[in-house]
Design an enzyme around this catalytic site. Structure first.
Site, mmCIF file in Angstrom:
data_model
loop_
_atom_site.group_PDB
_atom_site.id
_atom_site.type_symbol
_atom_site.label_atom_id
_atom_site.label_comp_id
_atom_site.label_asym_id
_atom_site.label_seq_id
_atom_site.Cartn_x
_atom_site.Cartn_y
_atom_site.Cartn_z
ATOM 1 N N ALA A 126 -3.968 -1.988 -35.886
ATOM 2 C CA ALA A 126 -5.552 -1.898 -35.187
ATOM 3 C C ALA A 126 -5.967 -3.375 -35.640
ATOM 4 O O ALA A 126 -7.229 -3.540 -35.417
ATOM 5 C CB ALA A 126 -6.085 -0.811 -36.006
ATOM 6 N N ASP A 175 -4.386 -13.221 -43.551
ATOM 7 C CA ASP A 175 -4.312 -11.824 -43.739
ATOM 8 C C ASP A 175 -3.880 -11.703 -45.259
ATOM 9 O O ASP A 175 -4.577 -10.862 -45.824
ATOM 10 C CB ASP A 175 -3.536 -10.914 -43.031
ATOM 11 C CG ASP A 175 -3.823 -11.210 -41.378
ATOM 12 O OD1 ASP A 175 -5.008 -11.533 -41.136
ATOM 13 O OD2 ASP A 175 -3.124 -10.661 -40.486
#
Ligand code: ADP
Ligand code: MG
Length: 387
Positions: A126, A175
């Site tokens: 997602a 990330d």
């Protein structure tokens, strides 16, 4: 809360491996407030950690064996011999944790084996970094169990290498750094060139606001190829402008840079996005630092327009979230993550949250799109040992 999660994951570990784990660790997914596609241009990003985490129960082994299991995949325990781990040999989910072990050993760290059971609440695919959460939780566990003494940013570099080389995905450094280094109640202002970082207070609830994540639950199939094209286009822009990375084009010199690119229209658009996006990150930092939190709304809106019109990585679902949220009174909204699906964020007054959620859900139904998943994102803690 984390005590109960640790207990569940530890007891499943016991069933799988017939022994107690040596510890339990958690690492969060992240959402990026601003600074999109800047991380492979040596630029600025500003993620914060989600309350959703990947959790790992781990025991060390001395015999060169790695055993992996995930509660979220219908598959038994997978066993590897450490000396046979090799890049891009594994197309399965196990490549993420195995890649971390590989990267640590490649860097000379004496990791001699482990039994690992994972369970994650980070939505997968997602754009909320379930992959980095998985990597960082494994890296942190091994760092502790083998007393490697590595810092958060060092674990992030190794996990990025695992994902780039072992998994074979050309991701930037944001990330992993977010998952490793974020702090509760803060967003992380990160310079991806040297990984210097600053924690910026970001406590929306205290100011009567909320930040929603709207997961469109779509991932358009061409997203990977398009990501590669954007990266290549940015590199071409840097080459044509004679700089190491687009980070080196100052905002004040943007017009001159665009003029130098002449009729390279595609490259001009990419360069314009990256240079203005870096400036937007700096603007958000200074607004938050001076307590003007509501004023970041328009900057988020500008950021979305730039991703949609110049970088061209939005899609009808993401645009519909942003347009509907803004029409229903949101302070700001933008797509977040790689694009072509995934999630958008919405900054709103607490009192408007229900109406916005309803409007977005109804707009999706009217457009014939899959029902989006909407949840509140509270800036949460980075990776940590929970047991
Ligand atoms: P994102 O990081 O945006 O969620 P990615 O495609 O980078 O998307 O990573 C998703 C992949 O990470 C999944 O396809 C799967 O291989 C792996 N993954 C994520 N969470 C888990 C989990 N709980 N168990 C096993 N594999 C997982
Ligand atoms: Mg990922």
């Amino acid at each position: 809360m984390s005590e109960a999660v640790a207990e569940t994951v530890a007891s499943r570990f016991g069933e799988l491996y017939g022994a107690e784990p040596h510890g339990v660790w958690a690492a969060p997914g992240r959402v990026n407030l601003i600074g999109e596609h800047t991380d492979y241009n040596d630029g600025f990003v500003m993620p914060f950690a989600l309350p959703h985490t990947a959790v790992a129960a781990v025991a060390r082994r001395e015999d060169g064996v790695l055993r992996l299991h995930s509660a979220d995949v219908e598959q038994g325990v997978t066993e590897f011999r450490l000396d046979t781990l090799s890049p891009e040999s594994d197309k399965n989910w196990t490549a993420y944790p195995a890649g971390v072990v590989w990267a640590l050993r490649e860097a000379g760290h004496a990791v001699t084996g482990a039994d690992i059971h994972l369970a994650s609440t980070v939505p997968s695919g997602a754009g909320l970094s379930s992959s980095a959460a998985l990597e960082i939780v494994v890296a942190l566990a091994l760092n502790d169990l083998f007393s490697l003494g590595l810092r958060g940013w060092q674990l992030a570099r190794l996990c990025q290498r695992a994902e780039n080389v072992y998994v074979g995905a050309p991701v930037g450094i944001m990330d992993q750094t977010a998952s490793a280094c974020c702090e509760a109640g803060h967003a992380l202002f990160l310079d991806t060139r040297d990984l210097s970082q600053k924690q910026i207070p970001f406590d929306l609830a205290a100011e009567g606001m909320r930040l929603l994540v709207v997961d469109t639950q779509v991932k358009h199939s061409h997203s990977e190829g398009e990501y590669g094209k954007r990266r290549a286009g940015c590199e071409k822009g840097a080459d044509l402008l004679g700089v190491d990375a687009l980070r080196d084009v100052p905002y004040a010199g943007l017009d001159a840079a665009l003029a130098r690119l002449g009729d390279e229209e595609e490259v001009r658009r990419l360069v314009r996005h990256i240079v203005t996006e870096n400036e937007r990150v700096e603007r958000v930092v200074s607004l938050l630092e001076s307590g003007e939190t509501r004023s970041i709304g328009p900057v988020l809106i500008e950021g979305h327009a730039s991703l949609r019109d110049d970088f061209r990585i939005s899609c009808p679902e993401l645009d519909l979230v942003v347009d509907t949220a803004l029409a229903s009174g949101a302070l700001g909204s933008r797509m977040t993550g790689g694009g072509f699906g995934g999630a958008a964020i919405v900054l709103a007054e607490e009192s408007d949250v229900d109406a916005i959620t309803k409007s977005v859900t109804e707009a999706f139904a009217a457009a014939g799109f899959k029902t989006p998943r909407v949840f509140e994102a509270v800036p949460s803690a980075g990776a940590r040992r929970i047991r």
